[in-house]
Design an enzyme around this catalytic site. Structure first.
Site, PDB file in Angstrom:
ATOM      1  N   HIS A 189       0.820  -1.211   0.000  1.00 39.97           N
ATOM      2  CA  HIS A 189       0.000   0.000   0.000  1.00 39.97           C
ATOM      3  C   HIS A 189       0.854   1.261   0.000  1.00 39.97           C
ATOM      4  O   HIS A 189       0.439   2.289  -0.519  1.00 39.97           O
ATOM      5  CB  HIS A 189      -0.993  -0.045   1.155  1.00 39.97           C
ATOM      6  N   CYS A 501      -9.297  -4.085 -10.785  1.00 42.08           N
ATOM      7  CA  CYS A 501      -8.795  -2.898 -10.077  1.00 42.08           C
ATOM      8  C   CYS A 501      -7.425  -3.113  -9.439  1.00 42.08           C
ATOM      9  O   CYS A 501      -6.883  -2.190  -8.839  1.00 42.08           O
ATOM     10  CB  CYS A 501      -9.795  -2.415  -9.037  1.00 42.08           C
TER      11      CYS A 501
HETATM   12  C1  PEP Z   1      -6.134  -5.811  -4.697  1.00 41.46           C
HETATM   13  O1  PEP Z   1      -5.944  -6.612  -3.778  1.00 41.46           O
HETATM   14  O2  PEP Z   1      -5.801  -6.011  -5.888  1.00 41.46           O
HETATM   15  C2  PEP Z   1      -6.778  -4.524  -4.402  1.00 41.46           C
HETATM   16  C3  PEP Z   1      -7.158  -3.710  -5.359  1.00 41.46           C
HETATM   17  O3  PEP Z   1      -6.924  -4.182  -3.100  1.00 41.46           O
HETATM   18  P1  PEP Z   1      -5.717  -3.645  -2.176  1.00 41.46           P
HETATM   19  O4  PEP Z   1      -4.520  -3.446  -3.070  1.00 41.46           O
HETATM   20  O5  PEP Z   1      -6.193  -2.408  -1.528  1.00 41.46           O
HETATM   21  O6  PEP Z   1      -5.526  -4.781  -1.209  1.00 41.46           O
END
Ligand code: PEP
Ligand code: MG
Length: 582
Positions: A189, A501
């Site tokens: 993140h 996403c």
């Molecule tokens: C993912 O896991 O691909 C996602 C979009 O969520 P995050 O990166 O916030 O875990």
């Protein structure tokens, strides 16, 4: 001068002075104060104590809290309320004239040493409890009196040994253009946020010890390097690169008002992934199809209290109204894993990514979820909002979350509040079991969104934040692609829209492959929006032919070859937008 290699996490070019940042967690300012200052220091102590008490009381009231957690929290509350300790700290401030952090630290230290000296397991546990409460109170005080970024400005290149997502967002406030850190994975993140905020980042730099405080360096995130003590030639390179960046920006802006469709006329919606409310302005600036993923947990990483319903309502309604009628997909809090908030009590977990994360945490602390859902339902009056639940493993998980949503809507109805319950509700597909249950999920959900970051992590059993295993983090692994394909097929059966996403959608090399597989919606980081749009506009019907019948139950080299074949058309001369380039 020397060129040092590292791992490029976020594009971005900056020249400035190296500034080592020490983690505030370990630096406790200790100094003497004057008699006049003692009243202010004492007030800080009382405020921190009050906040800690409230926080613990809140946790104790959370749903489904286990008896053992209750016991621990109860003990912590007793320590916070301990009159002797309070008296000792008060004296340390008012009589010994220690600053508040030192007074707290020393008074707790005495108790901790006392319990540690007893060779009895029960007492050593008591020492751990005191340690925990010390951290809780100190954290509140340190946030008030110590901004470790206060010295940073646009000329600084901070160097971290550890950095959290909330600290990345603070960097932006200080106009920092690039930084160095260690141990950051591409899909962590911290990495995602750095790219979203356009803050360059190079991680795990070789020979970093060469760089001394105040040395001049150039950070080049795109080329994964740092130039230490650059000479005139290197500075010339830096100046030219900045000019090239400007030219690229001008070229990209020309893509703003043209359609996002393939050469053979297939419409591909491209929305944005955002993590901070201020990023909403990017939707209009870039001309994207709204927000495909708003990672709301970032609201939890800052601040000194849990965001209230009213605060969240203000944030969501303002964002939705700004881009209406374009949609904003609000994902409920995905706390846990590498998104730890100081505002919530999270007992130690040996495997946090397999632990009480995402919807699991919210279902066991449903008051936090209800507060958020009520805020979203109320905000949905002001725009086109969709709700999405993270870390869903199957349809039962989804239905349980949806029932809570429906109950929130009933409560709002009883209260005669203004709300809109007619909003689409969807699920993330980011756990292999969810992809394998996608038939049932597609039947129940209004939309699905594939989170490839976690899907790769859980399918290949590879920690997305651990550099040591990053070579196993293969986004186009055949096993991952089989799960994506299964989801697309199941969703199509129920006419349920699916978007991608995860970072895979923001990686230009994978766009043709995904479009060939039948993906019609992408949600990407704003920094690569035009790059992705440019690739989309150069895709054509041939892709579908190449990918449609591909047998994914194969080896990785065969898929590598497929990725190469789907990309190949972009190297030919019949390009749709002659100015676009990969
Ligand atoms: C993912 O896991 O691909 C996602 C979009 O969520 P995050 O990166 O916030 O875990
Ligand atoms: Mg995820």
């Amino acid at each position: 001068m020397k060129t040092l290699k590292g791992t490029g996490i976020a594009k971005g070019l900056a020249f400035g002075k190296a500034t080592y940042i020490k983690g505030i967690k370990y630096e406790i300012p200790a100094h003497s104060i004057s008699k006049e200052q003692s009243a202010a220091e004492l007030a800080m102590f009382h405020e921190a104590l009050g906040k800690s008490r409230l926080e613990l009381q809140d946790y104790l009231q959370a749903d489904h809290i286990s008896d053992s957690e209750k016991e621990i929290l109860g003990t912590h509350l007793e320590i916070v309320n301990d009159p002797d300790l309070k008296e000792q700290i008060t004296q340390a401030i008012t009589q010994d004239l220690h600053n508040v952090a030192k007074a707290i630290n020393l008074s707790f230290e005495k108790a901790i040493l006392f319990f540690k000296s007893m060779e009895n397991e029960m007492f050593s546990q008591r020492a751990i409890d005191f340690e925990d409460v010390r951290k809780r109170i100190l954290h509140k005080v340190l946030l008030q009196e110590h901004d470790s970024f206060a010295e940073l400005d646009a000329d600084s290149i901070p160097i971290f040994s550890e950095i959290s997502p909330s600290e990345v967002s603070l960097l932006r406030k200080h106009n920092v253009r690039a930084y160095l850190a260690s141990g950051i994975g591409q899909t962590s993140h911290v990495g995602i946020l750095s790219r979203a905020l356009n803050i360059g980042c190079v991680s795990n730099l070789e020979d970093q010890q060469l760089i001394q405080e105040g040395d001049y360096i150039i950070v080049d995130g795109e080329n994964s390097l740092v130039i230490w003590q650059p000479n005139d030639e290197a500075l010339e390179y830096f100046a030219q690169s900045l000019q090239i960046e400007d030219l690229i920006l001008q070229k990209e802006e020309r893509l703003k008002d043209i359609e996002s469709s393939t050469k053979d006329g297939r419409q591909i919606d491209i929305a944005l992934n955002i993590g901070l409310p201020l990023e909403i302005d990017q939707v209009q600036e870039l001309g994207s199809n709204g927000v495909g993923l708003f990672r709301t947990e970032f609201l939890f990483l800052d601040g000194d209290h849990l965001p209230t319903e009213e605060e969240q309502y203000q944030v969501y309604s303002e964002m939705a109204a700004k881009i209406a009628p374009k949609p904003i997909t609000i994902r409920t809090f995905d706390l846990g894993g590498d998104k730890i908030s100081h505002l919530i009590h999270s007992p130690h977990e040996d495997n946090p990514n397999l632990g009480n994360r995402g919807i699991r945490y919210c279902l066991t602390h449903s008051q936090i979820l209800r507060t958020q859902l009520r805020a979203i339902l109320r905000a949905a009056v002001h725009g086109n909002i969709r709700i999405m639940f993270p870390m869903i493993i199957d349809v039962d998980d989804f239905l349980e979350a949806k029932r809570i949503l429906m109950r929130c809507a009933d409560d709002l109805y009883d209260e005669k509040a203004k709300y809109n319950a007619e909003i689409p509700v969807g699920s993330m597909i980011e756990v292999p079991s969810a992809a394998l249950s996608s038939c049932a999920l597609a039947r129940e959900c209004d939309f699905l969104s594939i989170g490839t970051n976690d899907l790769v992590q859980y399918t290949l059993a590879v920690d997305r934040n651990n550099e040591a295993v990053s070579r196993y983090f293969i986004q186009h692994h055949p096993a991952v692609l089989m799960l994506i394909r299964a989801t697309l097929i199941n969703a199509a059966r129920h006419n349920t829209p699916v978007s991608i996403c995860g970072e895979m959608a923001s990686t230009k090399e994978y766009i043709p492959l995904l479009i060939g597989m039948g993906v019609k919606e992408l949600s990407v980081n704003s920094a690569v929006y035009y790059e992705v749009k440019s690739v989309v506009r150069n895709c054509d019907a041939k892709l579908h032919m190449i990918v449609k019948n591909f047998d994914f139950s194969t080896s990785l080299p065969k898929v590598d070859e497929l990725v190469y074949r789907t990309l190949k058309p972009y190297y030919s001369s019949d390009r749709r937008d002659s100015n676009d380039s990969l």
